[in-house]
Design a protein around this motif. Structure first.
Motif, short mmCIF file in Angstrom:
data_model
loop_
_atom_site.label_atom_id
_atom_site.label_comp_id
_atom_site.label_asym_id
_atom_site.label_seq_id
_atom_site.Cartn_x
_atom_site.Cartn_y
_atom_site.Cartn_z
N GLY A 174 -18.23 -11.67 -3.62
CA GLY A 174 -17.98 -12.63 -4.68
C GLY A 174 -16.86 -12.21 -5.61
O GLY A 174 -15.73 -11.98 -5.18
N SER A 175 -17.17 -12.06 -6.89
CA SER A 175 -16.15 -11.72 -7.89
C SER A 175 -15.68 -10.29 -7.78
O SER A 175 -14.72 -9.89 -8.44
CB SER A 175 -16.71 -11.97 -9.29
OG SER A 175 -17.84 -11.16 -9.53
N GLY A 176 -16.37 -9.47 -6.98
CA GLY A 176 -15.91 -8.11 -6.72
C GLY A 176 -16.32 -7.07 -7.74
O GLY A 176 -15.88 -5.92 -7.66
N GLU A 177 -17.19 -7.43 -8.68
CA GLU A 177 -17.49 -6.52 -9.78
C GLU A 177 -18.12 -5.21 -9.31
O GLU A 177 -17.86 -4.15 -9.90
CB GLU A 177 -18.41 -7.21 -10.79
CG GLU A 177 -17.79 -8.42 -11.47
CD GLU A 177 -16.74 -8.07 -12.52
OE1 GLU A 177 -16.49 -6.87 -12.74
OE2 GLU A 177 -16.19 -9.01 -13.12
N HIS A 178 -18.93 -5.24 -8.28
CA HIS A 178 -19.59 -4.01 -7.84
C HIS A 178 -18.62 -3.12 -7.07
O HIS A 178 -18.61 -1.90 -7.24
CB HIS A 178 -20.83 -4.34 -7.01
CG HIS A 178 -21.76 -5.24 -7.75
ND1 HIS A 178 -21.80 -6.60 -7.52
CD2 HIS A 178 -22.64 -5.00 -8.76
CE1 HIS A 178 -22.68 -7.14 -8.34
NE2 HIS A 178 -23.20 -6.21 -9.10
N THR A 179 -17.79 -3.74 -6.23
CA THR A 179 -16.77 -2.96 -5.53
C THR A 179 -15.80 -2.33 -6.53
O THR A 179 -15.38 -1.18 -6.37
CB THR A 179 -16.00 -3.86 -4.54
OG1 THR A 179 -16.92 -4.28 -3.51
CG2 THR A 179 -14.84 -3.14 -3.90
N ILE A 180 -15.46 -3.06 -7.57
CA ILE A 180 -14.60 -2.51 -8.63
C ILE A 180 -15.28 -1.31 -9.29
O ILE A 180 -14.66 -0.25 -9.49
CB ILE A 180 -14.27 -3.60 -9.66
CG1 ILE A 180 -13.36 -4.66 -9.04
CG2 ILE A 180 -13.61 -2.99 -10.91
CD1 ILE A 180 -13.20 -5.91 -9.87
N LEU A 181 -16.56 -1.47 -9.61
CA LEU A 181 -17.30 -0.36 -10.23
C LEU A 181 -17.31 0.86 -9.34
O LEU A 181 -16.98 1.98 -9.79
CB LEU A 181 -18.74 -0.81 -10.50
CG LEU A 181 -19.74 0.28 -10.93
CD1 LEU A 181 -19.37 0.83 -12.29
CD2 LEU A 181 -21.17 -0.26 -10.92
N PHE A 182 -17.66 0.68 -8.06
CA PHE A 182 -17.74 1.82 -7.16
C PHE A 182 -16.37 2.47 -6.95
O PHE A 182 -16.27 3.70 -6.88
CB PHE A 182 -18.33 1.39 -5.82
CG PHE A 182 -19.72 0.82 -5.91
CD1 PHE A 182 -20.64 1.33 -6.81
CD2 PHE A 182 -20.12 -0.23 -5.10
CE1 PHE A 182 -21.93 0.81 -6.91
CE2 PHE A 182 -21.39 -0.77 -5.18
CZ PHE A 182 -22.30 -0.24 -6.08
N THR A 183 -15.33 1.67 -6.85
CA THR A 183 -13.98 2.21 -6.67
C THR A 183 -13.56 3.03 -7.88
O THR A 183 -12.99 4.14 -7.73
CB THR A 183 -12.98 1.08 -6.42
OG1 THR A 183 -13.37 0.34 -5.25
CG2 THR A 183 -11.57 1.62 -6.21
N PRO A 201 -26.66 -5.22 -13.93
CA PRO A 201 -27.14 -3.96 -14.51
C PRO A 201 -27.99 -3.13 -13.56
O PRO A 201 -27.87 -1.89 -13.54
CB PRO A 201 -27.94 -4.42 -15.73
CG PRO A 201 -27.31 -5.71 -16.13
CD PRO A 201 -26.92 -6.37 -14.83
N VAL A 202 -28.83 -3.77 -12.76
CA VAL A 202 -29.70 -2.99 -11.87
C VAL A 202 -28.90 -2.32 -10.76
O VAL A 202 -29.32 -1.29 -10.23
CB VAL A 202 -30.83 -3.87 -11.27
CG1 VAL A 202 -31.76 -4.36 -12.36
CG2 VAL A 202 -30.27 -5.03 -10.46
N ILE A 203 -27.74 -2.87 -10.42
CA ILE A 203 -26.88 -2.23 -9.41
C ILE A 203 -26.16 -1.04 -10.02
O ILE A 203 -26.04 0.03 -9.40
CB ILE A 203 -25.89 -3.25 -8.83
CG1 ILE A 203 -26.63 -4.40 -8.14
CG2 ILE A 203 -24.93 -2.56 -7.86
CD1 ILE A 203 -27.54 -3.98 -7.01
N ALA A 204 -25.70 -1.19 -11.26
CA ALA A 204 -25.09 -0.05 -11.94
C ALA A 204 -26.08 1.10 -12.06
O ALA A 204 -25.70 2.28 -11.96
CB ALA A 204 -24.58 -0.48 -13.32
#
Length: 236
Positions: A63-72, A42-45
């Motif tokens: 790792g699981s790629g969740e932040h790269t997915i969010l940014f993309t 949440p703090v990254i979002a």
């Protein structure tokens, strides 16, 4: 031999060392990693909402790629890298499942950028979620942490922002908590440290780390909020 407890879990491959891909692969193959929370931190979002993510973005140790997915999905030119081939495969599958097939992931050792043509200079934002503290956990020897900071300096544009979310030594945790002083010393050269704030890191207690969680006074299963440093650095 790697100290398993300081890495944060009873890894059956601990003898290989945490800089060996096999140390990490099994946690993605078995989906036992405590950081697989099915979404970004949440703090990254929040960084996006604050306007602190811009330009060409790198997520080292994705790792699981969740932040790269969010940014993309938000339209950023973002690349996620990880030492573990299993992590990269996991992230690519997750990206497809979450409707972001354009998300890019590559296997890379961040301490050897010259080996990877996609780690060329020109990044405007770096988001490091729970990777740096693995370098900085041994406060009496920060050579590797400083080497990593120098790599980021080389591949970032001037005035690029680097965000680090690192497990903190400010309370019970499941990994190698570090001090704010370790962060400041590691990034003392070539960086302006704009903020170091105590924040939280969301994880889940799985069977893999249940005993360590109990020893730390944490719940035996389910989601937990752990103390973490949220750091913002600007490349000089």
């Amino acid at each position: 031999m790697t100290d398993r407890r300081r890495i944060g879990f009873d890894n059956p491959h601990a003898d290989l060392g945490f800089d060996n891909p096999e140390f990490w692969n099994f946690m993605y193959d078995d989906e036992t990693a405590p950081w697989l929370i099915d979404g970004p931190q949440p703090v990254i979002a929040d960084l996006v909402r604050q306007g602190l993510v811009r330009g060409r973005v790198l997520e080292p140790g994705c790792g699981s790629g969740e932040h790269t997915i969010l940014f993309t999905r938000l339209g950023y030119d973002c690349l996620g890298t990880d030492l573990s081939p299993s992590a990269v495969e996991y992230a690519r599958r997750t990206a497809v499942q979450k409707g972001a097939p354009a998300a890019r992931f590559e296997v890379a050792n961040m301490l050897r950028p010259d080996d990877y043509p996609f780690l060329t200079p020109g990044f405007d934002t770096v988001v490091d979620v729970a990777m740096f503290h693995g370098f900085g956990a041994y406060g009496d020897n920060l050579d590797v942490a400083k080497e990593y900071a120098a790599v980021l300096h080389d591949i970032c544009n001037p005035n690029a922002l680097v965000h680090v979310l690192a497990h903190a030594d400010a309370g019970p945790g499941l990994s190698s908590g570090i001090s704010a002083e370790v962060i400041k010393e590691s990034f003392a050269t070539g960086w302006a440290i704009e903020s170091v704030e105590l924040s939280t890191y969301r994880a889940r207690v799985t069977e893999l780390i249940a005993q360590e969680a109990a020893d730390s006074g944490l719940p035996a299963d389910g989601p937990v909020e752990l103390p973490a440093w949220l750091v913002r650095l600007r490349r000089l």
